[in-house]
Design a protein around this motif. Structure first.
Motif, PDB file in Angstrom:
ATOM      1  N   TYR A 149       0.791  -1.219   0.000  1.00  8.20           N
ATOM      2  CA  TYR A 149       0.000   0.000   0.000  1.00  8.20           C
ATOM      3  C   TYR A 149       0.833   1.283   0.000  1.00  8.20           C
ATOM      4  O   TYR A 149       0.290   2.358  -0.248  1.00  8.20           O
ATOM      5  N   CYS A 150       2.133   1.188   0.311  1.00  6.10           N
ATOM      6  CA  CYS A 150       2.928   2.404   0.447  1.00  6.10           C
ATOM      7  C   CYS A 150       4.388   2.119   0.166  1.00  6.10           C
ATOM      8  O   CYS A 150       4.858   0.981   0.306  1.00  6.10           O
ATOM      9  N   VAL A 151       5.110   3.166  -0.220  1.00  5.34           N
ATOM     10  CA  VAL A 151       6.518   3.031  -0.582  1.00  5.34           C
ATOM     11  C   VAL A 151       7.196   4.382  -0.424  1.00  5.34           C
ATOM     12  O   VAL A 151       6.542   5.428  -0.496  1.00  5.34           O
ATOM     13  N   ASP A 152       8.518   4.375  -0.191  1.00  7.79           N
ATOM     14  CA  ASP A 152       9.277   5.622  -0.123  1.00  7.79           C
ATOM     15  C   ASP A 152      10.754   5.329  -0.355  1.00  7.79           C
ATOM     16  O   ASP A 152      11.231   4.208  -0.099  1.00  7.79           O
ATOM     17  N   TYR A 153      11.481   6.346  -0.840  1.00 12.08           N
ATOM     18  CA  TYR A 153      12.926   6.291  -1.042  1.00 12.08           C
ATOM     19  C   TYR A 153      13.643   7.114   0.020  1.00 12.08           C
ATOM     20  O   TYR A 153      13.082   8.095   0.546  1.00 12.08           O
ATOM     21  N   THR A 154      14.909   6.758   0.297  1.00 10.95           N
ATOM     22  CA  THR A 154      15.791   7.692   0.982  1.00 10.95           C
ATOM     23  C   THR A 154      16.054   8.858   0.036  1.00 10.95           C
ATOM     24  O   THR A 154      15.853   8.767  -1.175  1.00 10.95           O
ATOM     25  N   SER A 155      16.528   9.972   0.577  1.00 13.40           N
ATOM     26  CA  SER A 155      16.790  11.143  -0.267  1.00 13.40           C
ATOM     27  C   SER A 155      17.900  10.885  -1.272  1.00 13.40           C
ATOM     28  O   SER A 155      17.943  11.509  -2.334  1.00 13.40           O
ATOM     29  N   SER A 156      18.794   9.938  -0.967  1.00 15.14           N
ATOM     30  CA  SER A 156      19.868   9.596  -1.901  1.00 15.14           C
ATOM     31  C   SER A 156      19.456   8.543  -2.913  1.00 15.14           C
ATOM     32  O   SER A 156      20.145   8.319  -3.910  1.00 15.14           O
ATOM     33  N   GLY A 157      18.336   7.857  -2.654  1.00 21.52           N
ATOM     34  CA  GLY A 157      17.867   6.819  -3.563  1.00 21.52           C
ATOM     35  C   GLY A 157      18.570   5.497  -3.427  1.00 21.52           C
ATOM     36  O   GLY A 157      18.403   4.608  -4.270  1.00 21.52           O
ATOM     37  N   PHE A 160      14.908   1.721  -0.540  1.00 18.40           N
ATOM     38  CA  PHE A 160      13.491   2.055  -0.507  1.00 18.40           C
ATOM     39  C   PHE A 160      12.787   1.156   0.490  1.00 18.40           C
ATOM     40  O   PHE A 160      13.281   0.089   0.863  1.00 18.40           O
ATOM     41  N   VAL A 161      11.645   1.624   0.961  1.00 19.04           N
ATOM     42  CA  VAL A 161      10.877   0.915   1.969  1.00 19.04           C
ATOM     43  C   VAL A 161       9.465   0.719   1.442  1.00 19.04           C
ATOM     44  O   VAL A 161       8.919   1.574   0.752  1.00 19.04           O
ATOM     45  N   ALA A 162       8.875  -0.432   1.752  1.00 15.24           N
ATOM     46  CA  ALA A 162       7.510  -0.740   1.330  1.00 15.24           C
ATOM     47  C   ALA A 162       6.792  -1.457   2.457  1.00 15.24           C
ATOM     48  O   ALA A 162       7.409  -2.146   3.275  1.00 15.24           O
ATOM     49  N   ALA A 163       5.472  -1.303   2.507  1.00 11.04           N
ATOM     50  CA  ALA A 163       4.680  -1.946   3.556  1.00 11.04           C
ATOM     51  C   ALA A 163       3.247  -2.117   3.078  1.00 11.04           C
ATOM     52  O   ALA A 163       2.830  -1.526   2.078  1.00 11.04           O
ATOM     53  N   GLY A 164       2.499  -2.948   3.830  1.00 13.38           N
ATOM     54  CA  GLY A 164       1.123  -3.196   3.431  1.00 13.38           C
ATOM     55  C   GLY A 164       0.371  -4.076   4.389  1.00 13.38           C
ATOM     56  O   GLY A 164       0.333  -3.850   5.601  1.00 13.38           O
ATOM     57  N   LYS A 165      -0.200  -5.151   3.848  1.00 15.17           N
ATOM     58  CA  LYS A 165      -1.166  -5.975   4.559  1.00 15.17           C
ATOM     59  C   LYS A 165      -0.557  -6.792   5.687  1.00 15.17           C
ATOM     60  O   LYS A 165      -1.230  -7.078   6.695  1.00 15.17           O
ATOM     61  N   ASP A 166       0.702  -7.206   5.565  1.00 13.98           N
ATOM     62  CA  ASP A 166       1.256  -8.179   6.515  1.00 13.98           C
ATOM     63  C   ASP A 166       1.891  -7.554   7.764  1.00 13.98           C
ATOM     64  O   ASP A 166       2.610  -8.242   8.496  1.00 13.98           O
ATOM     65  N   TYR A 167       1.661  -6.258   8.010  1.00 14.53           N
ATOM     66  CA  TYR A 167       2.092  -5.541   9.214  1.00 14.53           C
ATOM     67  C   TYR A 167       3.580  -5.199   9.232  1.00 14.53           C
ATOM     68  O   TYR A 167       4.012  -4.445  10.107  1.00 14.53           O
ATOM     69  N   SER A 168       4.378  -5.751   8.340  1.00 13.31           N
ATOM     70  CA  SER A 168       5.821  -5.528   8.397  1.00 13.31           C
ATOM     71  C   SER A 168       6.222  -4.331   7.532  1.00 13.31           C
ATOM     72  O   SER A 168       5.522  -3.943   6.600  1.00 13.31           O
ATOM     73  N   VAL A 169       7.383  -3.763   7.869  1.00 16.87           N
ATOM     74  CA  VAL A 169       7.966  -2.657   7.112  1.00 16.87           C
ATOM     75  C   VAL A 169       9.284  -3.165   6.542  1.00 16.87           C
ATOM     76  O   VAL A 169      10.213  -3.471   7.291  1.00 16.87           O
ATOM     77  N   LYS A 170       9.354  -3.275   5.224  1.00 22.39           N
ATOM     78  CA  LYS A 170      10.496  -3.918   4.566  1.00 22.39           C
ATOM     79  C   LYS A 170      11.369  -2.884   3.864  1.00 22.39           C
ATOM     80  O   LYS A 170      10.862  -2.019   3.143  1.00 22.39           O
ATOM     81  N   ASN A 196      -1.564  -4.283  12.575  1.00 22.00           N
ATOM     82  CA  ASN A 196      -2.554  -4.272  11.508  1.00 22.00           C
ATOM     83  C   ASN A 196      -1.913  -3.675  10.260  1.00 22.00           C
ATOM     84  O   ASN A 196      -0.719  -3.369  10.254  1.00 22.00           O
ATOM     85  N   ARG A 197      -2.694  -3.497   9.220  1.00 25.74           N
ATOM     86  CA  ARG A 197      -2.169  -3.057   7.929  1.00 25.74           C
ATOM     87  C   ARG A 197      -1.494  -1.692   8.017  1.00 25.74           C
ATOM     88  O   ARG A 197      -1.917  -0.826   8.775  1.00 25.74           O
ATOM     89  N   VAL A 198      -0.458  -1.522   7.193  1.00 22.86           N
ATOM     90  CA  VAL A 198       0.334  -0.292   7.167  1.00 22.86           C
ATOM     91  C   VAL A 198       0.045   0.437   5.856  1.00 22.86           C
ATOM     92  O   VAL A 198       0.171  -0.140   4.777  1.00 22.86           O
ATOM     93  N   PHE A 199      -0.322   1.730   5.953  1.00 25.68           N
ATOM     94  CA  PHE A 199      -0.728   2.473   4.776  1.00 25.68           C
ATOM     95  C   PHE A 199       0.181   3.645   4.421  1.00 25.68           C
ATOM     96  O   PHE A 199      -0.011   4.265   3.384  1.00 25.68           O
ATOM     97  N   SER A 200       1.156   3.951   5.265  1.00 26.03           N
ATOM     98  CA  SER A 200       2.045   5.074   4.962  1.00 26.03           C
ATOM     99  C   SER A 200       3.409   4.825   5.578  1.00 26.03           C
ATOM    100  O   SER A 200       3.504   4.437   6.750  1.00 26.03           O
ATOM    101  N   HIS A 238      -5.348   7.214  13.124  1.00 18.20           N
ATOM    102  CA  HIS A 238      -5.928   6.077  12.391  1.00 18.20           C
ATOM    103  C   HIS A 238      -5.648   6.319  10.911  1.00 18.20           C
ATOM    104  O   HIS A 238      -6.402   7.009  10.216  1.00 18.20           O
ATOM    105  N   VAL A 239      -4.560   5.741  10.426  1.00 17.10           N
ATOM    106  CA  VAL A 239      -4.033   6.039   9.096  1.00 17.10           C
ATOM    107  C   VAL A 239      -4.569   5.036   8.080  1.00 17.10           C
ATOM    108  O   VAL A 239      -4.391   3.826   8.233  1.00 17.10           O
ATOM    109  N   CYS A 240      -5.216   5.552   7.037  1.00 18.71           N
ATOM    110  CA  CYS A 240      -5.845   4.706   6.021  1.00 18.71           C
ATOM    111  C   CYS A 240      -5.412   5.053   4.608  1.00 18.71           C
ATOM    112  O   CYS A 240      -6.047   4.625   3.639  1.00 18.71           O
ATOM    113  N   GLY A 241      -4.360   5.830   4.480  1.00 16.34           N
ATOM    114  CA  GLY A 241      -3.824   6.204   3.177  1.00 16.34           C
ATOM    115  C   GLY A 241      -2.444   6.785   3.370  1.00 16.34           C
ATOM    116  O   GLY A 241      -1.845   6.676   4.454  1.00 16.34           O
ATOM    117  N   ASP A 242      -1.918   7.438   2.334  1.00 22.32           N
ATOM    118  CA  ASP A 242      -0.586   8.036   2.428  1.00 22.32           C
ATOM    119  C   ASP A 242      -0.712   9.353   3.191  1.00 22.32           C
ATOM    120  O   ASP A 242      -0.662  10.443   2.619  1.00 22.32           O
TER     121      ASP A 242
END
Length: 366
Positions: A149-157, A160-170, A196-200, A238-242
């Motif tokens: 559901y969500c993703v982001d880069y470090t400023s240097s690129g 990157f990090v992604a997260a969603g349904k499985d509660y983990s931040v990868k 629970n799910r991670v959206f941002s 209660h976060v449900c989006g970015d």
């Protein structure tokens, strides 16, 4: 699938024949807050998307605007002062594809000089790297048991990090596309990680070892990628989006709830700094706005905060440099705002949702 209540259409085009719903005179007459020195000015509207818009993102130079659609396609537009044109159409496939939930353009750095690389995550569990000008998919990561559901880069690129349904931040290494941290828990009861799910998710620009995340469990977690644990958390949003962003040691959160939906927090302590009153303008009587999207502006050191959502179906911009006074609002919308993004090189804001239109506004001095 990914945001609660995201059904059918979002919001209609603002009629330029009607009085603009973002005049600060409304604030003055209500006697709620001091006026901002800025206002919102409608710039242009893109109306040729075939379906719902779940994510939008400007390129670093502001030249391109990527649009993630509900069927999984990505439409990339060139944006000028008074016009936008469809330039590239990516990930075209079956019409019943799942939504493209979040996107980021990869920062150009010394390690990777290739420009115009877009990272997009999908509710089907894939993270895809696209070279937009050639239309080539460069890489695909498939998290089979997950929805992203969500993703982001470090400023240097470099990561990157992604997260969603499985509660983990990868966290992934950008060069090798390998998983380098799978962050799930924390230290003790004060920072146990998400339940629970991670959206941002957002990297902290001032310290790229830190990641901030929020989701359905009503917590915001602060992670250290070196220890692969949550080192701090606080309860409330209660976060449900970015709708989590961070700059200058402050976290802004947008919650999908009718009250205290826009808040500022201290990154170092997790303490609430303030609630930003939402009803500083002529919102629909008896209706509340529940937020899906919240973001600091990318120029002027986070001078402005934009947020939007459903319920009263509107988006607003606040002057964070002037006690969070209302700059303007985009109102009169039949459905909610799902996504928004500030341009990195000018105070321009794009907002979009389920009616397939993208509207771009400029913040200008009065």
């Amino acid at each position: 699938l990914c945001f609660p209540g995201l059904v059918a259409r979002a919001f209609s085009q603002i009629s330029t024949n009607q009085p603009p719903p973002f005049a600060s005179k409304h604030i003055h007459s209500l006697g709620i807050m001091a006026e901002s020195d800025f206002r919102l000015r409608p710039r242009l509207t893109i109306e040729d998307c075939p379906g719902e818009v779940f994510s939008i993102r400007f390129s670093q130079d502001g030249k391109y605007l990527a649009v993630g659609c509900g069927d999984g396609t990505i439409r990339v537009y060139t944006v000028s002062e008074d016009a936008a044109h469809l330039k590239y159409n990516l990930n075209v496939g079956p019409k019943d594809g799942l939504p493209m939930t979040a996107m980021r353009f990869r920062p150009v750095s010394a390690r990777s000089k290739t420009q115009n690389v877009l990272l997009a995550v999908n509710a089907d569990g894939t993270a895809q790297h696209w070279h937009i000008t050639s239309g080539r998919r460069m890489h695909r990561i498939f998290d089979e048991e997950n929805q992203l559901y969500c993703v982001d880069y470090t400023s240097s690129g470099d990561r990157f990090v992604a997260a969603g349904k499985d509660y983990s931040v990868k966290v992934y290494d950008e060069a090798t596309k390998t998983l380098i941290a799978d962050m799930r828990g924390g230290f003790g009861n004060n920072s146990p990680g998400h339940s629970n799910r991670v959206f941002s998710v957002k990297f902290v620009k001032e310290d790229p070892n830190l990641v901030v995340s929020g989701g359905w469990d009503n917590t915001v977690q602060v992670w250290d990628t070196r220890t692969e644990h949550s080192i701090r958390s606080f309860y409330g949003p209660h976060v449900c989006g970015d709708s989590v962003d961070v700059i200058n040691g402050q976290i802004v959160t947008g919650s999908w709830r009718p009250e205290k939906q826009l808040q500022l927090w201290d990154l170092s302590t997790g303490k609430l700094i303030k609630d930003i009153p939402w009803n500083q303008g002529p919102s629909k009587v008896g209706e509340h706005c529940q937020l899906y999207a919240t973001q600091f502006s990318k120029v002027d050191n986070g001078r402005f905060i934009a947020a939007g959502g459903s319920g009263s179906n509107e988006a607003k911009v606040f002057d964070h440099g002037n006690d969070d006074a209302l700059v303007g609002m985009i109102a009169g919308l039949p459905r909610g705002v799902f996504t928004l993004d500030w341009c990195p090189n000018r105070p321009s804001l794009a907002v979009a949702g389920g009616d397939a239109a993208i509207r771009i506004f400029d913040v200008t001095r009065k």
